[in-house]
Motif scaffolding. Structure first.
Motif, PDB file in Angstrom:
ATOM      1  N   SER A  55     -35.655 -25.009  50.165  1.00  0.00           N
ATOM      2  CA  SER A  55     -36.072 -23.528  50.376  1.00  0.00           C
ATOM      3  C   SER A  55     -37.377 -23.501  51.233  1.00  0.00           C
ATOM      4  CB  SER A  55     -36.469 -23.001  48.925  1.00  0.00           C
ATOM      5  OG  SER A  55     -37.200 -23.943  48.239  1.00  0.00           O
ATOM      6  N   ARG A  71     -40.674 -24.931  50.066  1.00  0.00           N
ATOM      7  CA  ARG A  71     -40.796 -26.456  50.164  1.00  0.00           C
ATOM      8  C   ARG A  71     -41.281 -27.274  51.163  1.00  0.00           C
ATOM      9  NH1 ARG A  71     -39.975 -29.836  45.648  1.00  0.00           N
ATOM     10  NH2 ARG A  71     -38.135 -30.827  46.728  1.00  0.00           N
ATOM     11  N   HIS A  76     -28.433 -29.796  49.581  1.00  0.00           N
ATOM     12  CA  HIS A  76     -28.598 -29.293  48.370  1.00  0.00           C
ATOM     13  C   HIS A  76     -27.728 -28.091  48.011  1.00  0.00           C
ATOM     14  CE1 HIS A  76     -32.393 -31.587  48.508  1.00  0.00           C
ATOM     15  NE2 HIS A  76     -32.381 -31.675  47.346  1.00  0.00           N
ATOM     16  N   LYS A  86     -44.589 -30.312  35.631  1.00  0.00           N
ATOM     17  CA  LYS A  86     -43.619 -30.696  36.415  1.00  0.00           C
ATOM     18  C   LYS A  86     -42.554 -31.151  35.620  1.00  0.00           C
ATOM     19  CE  LYS A  86     -41.060 -33.003  39.529  1.00  0.00           C
ATOM     20  NZ  LYS A  86     -40.306 -32.443  40.615  1.00  0.00           N
ATOM     21  N   SER A 117     -38.425 -33.017  35.751  1.00  0.00           N
ATOM     22  CA  SER A 117     -37.421 -33.646  36.429  1.00  0.00           C
ATOM     23  C   SER A 117     -36.256 -33.891  35.492  1.00  0.00           C
ATOM     24  CB  SER A 117     -37.911 -34.988  36.876  1.00  0.00           C
ATOM     25  OG  SER A 117     -38.691 -34.858  38.130  1.00  0.00           O
ATOM     26  N   ARG A 133     -32.399 -35.151  34.931  1.00  0.00           N
ATOM     27  CA  ARG A 133     -31.059 -36.029  35.474  1.00  0.00           C
ATOM     28  C   ARG A 133     -30.067 -35.742  34.343  1.00  0.00           C
ATOM     29  NH1 ARG A 133     -34.427 -35.845  38.817  1.00  0.00           N
ATOM     30  NH2 ARG A 133     -35.481 -37.406  40.044  1.00  0.00           N
ATOM     31  N   GLY A 191     -37.230 -23.767  40.099  1.00  0.00           N
ATOM     32  CA  GLY A 191     -36.957 -25.103  41.102  1.00  0.00           C
ATOM     33  C   GLY A 191     -35.378 -24.870  41.599  1.00  0.00           C
ATOM     34  N   GLY A 192     -34.974 -26.204  41.818  1.00  0.00           N
ATOM     35  CA  GLY A 192     -33.630 -26.386  42.166  1.00  0.00           C
ATOM     36  C   GLY A 192     -33.331 -27.698  42.382  1.00  0.00           C
ATOM     37  N   GLY A 193     -32.199 -28.220  42.959  1.00  0.00           N
ATOM     38  CA  GLY A 193     -31.675 -29.509  43.197  1.00  0.00           C
ATOM     39  C   GLY A 193     -30.385 -29.624  43.105  1.00  0.00           C
ATOM     40  N   HIS A 194     -29.869 -30.555  42.749  1.00  0.00           N
ATOM     41  CA  HIS A 194     -28.586 -30.984  42.630  1.00  0.00           C
ATOM     42  C   HIS A 194     -27.786 -30.821  40.969  1.00  0.00           C
ATOM     43  CE1 HIS A 194     -29.117 -32.930  46.714  1.00  0.00           C
ATOM     44  NE2 HIS A 194     -30.092 -33.301  45.866  1.00  0.00           N
ATOM     45  N   ALA A 233     -29.273 -34.073  39.503  1.00  0.00           N
ATOM     46  CA  ALA A 233     -30.939 -34.351  39.480  1.00  0.00           C
ATOM     47  C   ALA A 233     -31.408 -33.008  40.148  1.00  0.00           C
ATOM     48  CB  ALA A 233     -31.081 -35.430  40.555  1.00  0.00           C
ATOM     49  N   ALA A 234     -32.358 -32.634  39.318  1.00  0.00           N
ATOM     50  CA  ALA A 234     -33.035 -31.412  39.742  1.00  0.00           C
ATOM     51  C   ALA A 234     -34.649 -31.199  39.158  1.00  0.00           C
ATOM     52  CB  ALA A 234     -32.233 -30.163  39.247  1.00  0.00           C
ATOM     53  N   GLY A 235     -35.124 -30.514  39.630  1.00  0.00           N
ATOM     54  CA  GLY A 235     -36.927 -30.343  39.151  1.00  0.00           C
ATOM     55  C   GLY A 235     -37.341 -28.855  39.546  1.00  0.00           C
ATOM     56  N   ALA A 236     -38.397 -28.752  38.862  1.00  0.00           N
ATOM     57  CA  ALA A 236     -39.014 -27.439  38.921  1.00  0.00           C
ATOM     58  C   ALA A 236     -40.616 -27.594  38.464  1.00  0.00           C
ATOM     59  CB  ALA A 236     -38.549 -26.473  38.335  1.00  0.00           C
ATOM     60  N   THR A 237     -41.437 -26.854  38.881  1.00  0.00           N
ATOM     61  CA  THR A 237     -42.914 -27.002  38.493  1.00  0.00           C
ATOM     62  C   THR A 237     -43.098 -25.583  37.593  1.00  0.00           C
ATOM     63  OG1 THR A 237     -43.709 -28.258  40.011  1.00  0.00           O
ATOM     64  CG2 THR A 237     -45.262 -27.131  38.858  1.00  0.00           C
TER      65      THR A 237
HETATM   66  P1  5GP Z   1     -37.433 -34.657  41.150  1.00  0.00           P
HETATM   67  O1  5GP Z   1     -37.013 -34.670  40.000  1.00  0.00           O
HETATM   68  O2  5GP Z   1     -37.119 -36.171  41.542  1.00  0.00           O
HETATM   69  O3  5GP Z   1     -38.461 -34.241  41.613  1.00  0.00           O
HETATM   70  O4  5GP Z   1     -36.106 -34.031  42.100  1.00  0.00           O
HETATM   71  C1  5GP Z   1     -34.739 -34.106  41.826  1.00  0.00           C
HETATM   72  C2  5GP Z   1     -34.041 -33.039  42.824  1.00  0.00           C
HETATM   73  O5  5GP Z   1     -34.431 -31.841  42.603  1.00  0.00           O
HETATM   74  C3  5GP Z   1     -34.409 -33.141  44.305  1.00  0.00           C
HETATM   75  O6  5GP Z   1     -33.318 -33.277  45.358  1.00  0.00           O
HETATM   76  C4  5GP Z   1     -35.545 -32.442  44.758  1.00  0.00           C
HETATM   77  O7  5GP Z   1     -35.310 -31.924  46.108  1.00  0.00           O
HETATM   78  C5  5GP Z   1     -34.969 -31.219  43.716  1.00  0.00           C
HETATM   79  N1  5GP Z   1     -36.318 -30.429  43.423  1.00  0.00           N
HETATM   80  C6  5GP Z   1     -37.583 -31.099  42.513  1.00  0.00           C
HETATM   81  N2  5GP Z   1     -38.435 -30.243  42.357  1.00  0.00           N
HETATM   82  C7  5GP Z   1     -38.072 -29.107  42.880  1.00  0.00           C
HETATM   83  C8  5GP Z   1     -38.693 -27.742  43.091  1.00  0.00           C
HETATM   84  O8  5GP Z   1     -39.670 -27.402  42.499  1.00  0.00           O
HETATM   85  N3  5GP Z   1     -37.980 -26.831  43.736  1.00  0.00           N
HETATM   86  C9  5GP Z   1     -36.800 -27.133  44.331  1.00  0.00           C
HETATM   87  N4  5GP Z   1     -36.096 -26.223  45.075  1.00  0.00           N
HETATM   88  N5  5GP Z   1     -36.044 -28.200  44.127  1.00  0.00           N
HETATM   89  C10 5GP Z   1     -36.695 -29.344  43.588  1.00  0.00           C
END
Ligand code: 5GP
Ligand code: MN
Length: 322
Positions: free
Chosen positions: A90, A93, A109, A266, A268, A270, A286-289, A292-296
């Motif tokens: 997005s 980011r 993604h 934050k 994470s 999986r 947040g977003g991701g796959h 594997a995805a994440g957000a704050t």
């Molecule tokens: P991680 O948990 O290692 O930070 O991220 C895992 C996956 O989720 C990565 O592909 C990353 O780009 C996506 N991701 C992590 N945090 C965010 C976020 O706050 N917003 C979005 N859109 N994707 C995130």
């Protein structure tokens, strides 16, 4: 439009441009920096002025072996005519305020918001570097050793060293092509996995102590507080793969790390076999796959509260698609 058309359109645009900015998502991983740096030698050879930008400072040191790592800057040039974004789902980011004059968005993604003028999104690709590789191959662009080292590193890091569902014959064919171009897999492996930090191991010890199992052992939480980081001298990079180790517990389908950050907590997420964690991350902005995805969660610092919210989401995700 199909991917081949998009590859062609992207290179037409690149040919027209003189001053190009390569950008990747904030808090970059191996795929973000690897994909963006892989295009540096290619565009230089085409006679372009190239800036490799990332808004995060400091950059993750474990990637310092990537060719042209020292070219990455957090300063945007005043004038440029084309920006290419890599591995970024997005616009927010990217860590920039102003819209670029023209933006090519290259990503894999599933949650990509298609914020570019040209969007080359291939959710089937194992890494963004695989999209870049396909784009270069389609356009007959030669990939030298430096570009290949970046693309290969991105592929290794985004497939968990060739372990994920995304790994298929195409991934290995690309890897083989990278080795033919001069990549030394043992060198990349040593750089990525044999330069651990004592502070990270000390942090792991503390983090593992916080593991909480739930949902009959199918989910697990792990916590990282600022205090743990301070005591061990760990840095943010040191927290990157902890959630993967928690997922490795035999019974676990979904693992979740909660980390206390300046802005909030934050998370994470999986998953191992079937659960879609990208939906959970999207619910929290947040977003991701899928795996594997994440957000704050901004402005929120109560771990128990967040865990209780997430438990409900995780329970639901464990029921779906199984
Ligand atoms: P991680 O948990 O290692 O930070 O991220 C895992 C996956 O989720 C990565 O592909 C990353 O780009 C996506 N991701 C992590 N945090 C965010 C976020 O706050 N917003 C979005 N859109 N994707 C995130
Ligand atoms: Mn990626």
């Amino acid at each position: 439009m199909n991917l081949n058309n998009l590859y062609e359109k992207a290179f037409e645009k690149i040919k027209e441009a003189n001053n190009i900015v390569l950008i990747s998502h904030i808090n970059p991983d191996g795929d973000a920096l690897g994909s963006s740096l892989s295009m540096y030698p290619i565009l230089k050879r085409m006679g372009k002025k190239v800036t490799v930008f990332n808004a995060t400072k400091p950059l993750p040191l474990y990637l310092d072996f990537l060719p042209n790592f020292n070219k990455v800057t957090d300063k945007l040039p005043k004038d440029y005519d084309l920006m290419i974004s890599f591995d970024c789902g997005s616009f927010d980011r990217l860590g920039i305020e102003e819209k670029p004059p023209f933006l090519i968005n290259i990503d894999h993604h599933i949650s990509n918001t298609e914020y570019g003028d040209i969007n080359i999104i291939d959710p089937k690709a194992a890494s963004t570097s695989q999209v870049v590789y396909n784009c270069c191959k389609h356009n007959g662009i030669e990939i030298d050793k430096d570009s290949a080292t970046c693309m290969y590193t991105a592929l290794v890091t985004d497939t968990g060293s060739f372990q994920y569902d995304s790994v298929d014959d195409k991934v290995f064919l690309m890897a083989a092509d990278m080795v033919k171009a001069g990549v030394e897999p043992a060198f990349v492996a040593k750089m990525l996995f044999q330069r651990d930090r004592l502070s990270r191991l000390r942090l792991l010890a503390k983090a593992y102590d916080t593991i909480e199992m739930c949902c009959d052992g199918e989910a697990a939480f792990v916590e990282i507080t600022k205090e743990m980081m301070e005591i061990t001298g760990a840095i943010k990079d040191d927290t990157d793969t902890i959630v993967n180790s928690v997922r490795a517990i035999a019974t676990v389908e979904i693992a979740c790390m909660l980390r206390e950050d300046d802005e909030g907590i934050k998370i994470s997420l999986r998953s191992k076999n079937y659960a879609d964690v990208s939906k959970i991350a999207q619910k929290y902005g947040g977003g991701g796959h899928i795996r594997a995805a994440g957000a704050t969660i901004k402005g929120e610092f109560d771990f128990e509260k967040v865990k209780n919210m997430l438990k409900e989401d995780i329970k639901k995700a464990l029921k779906e698609n199984r």
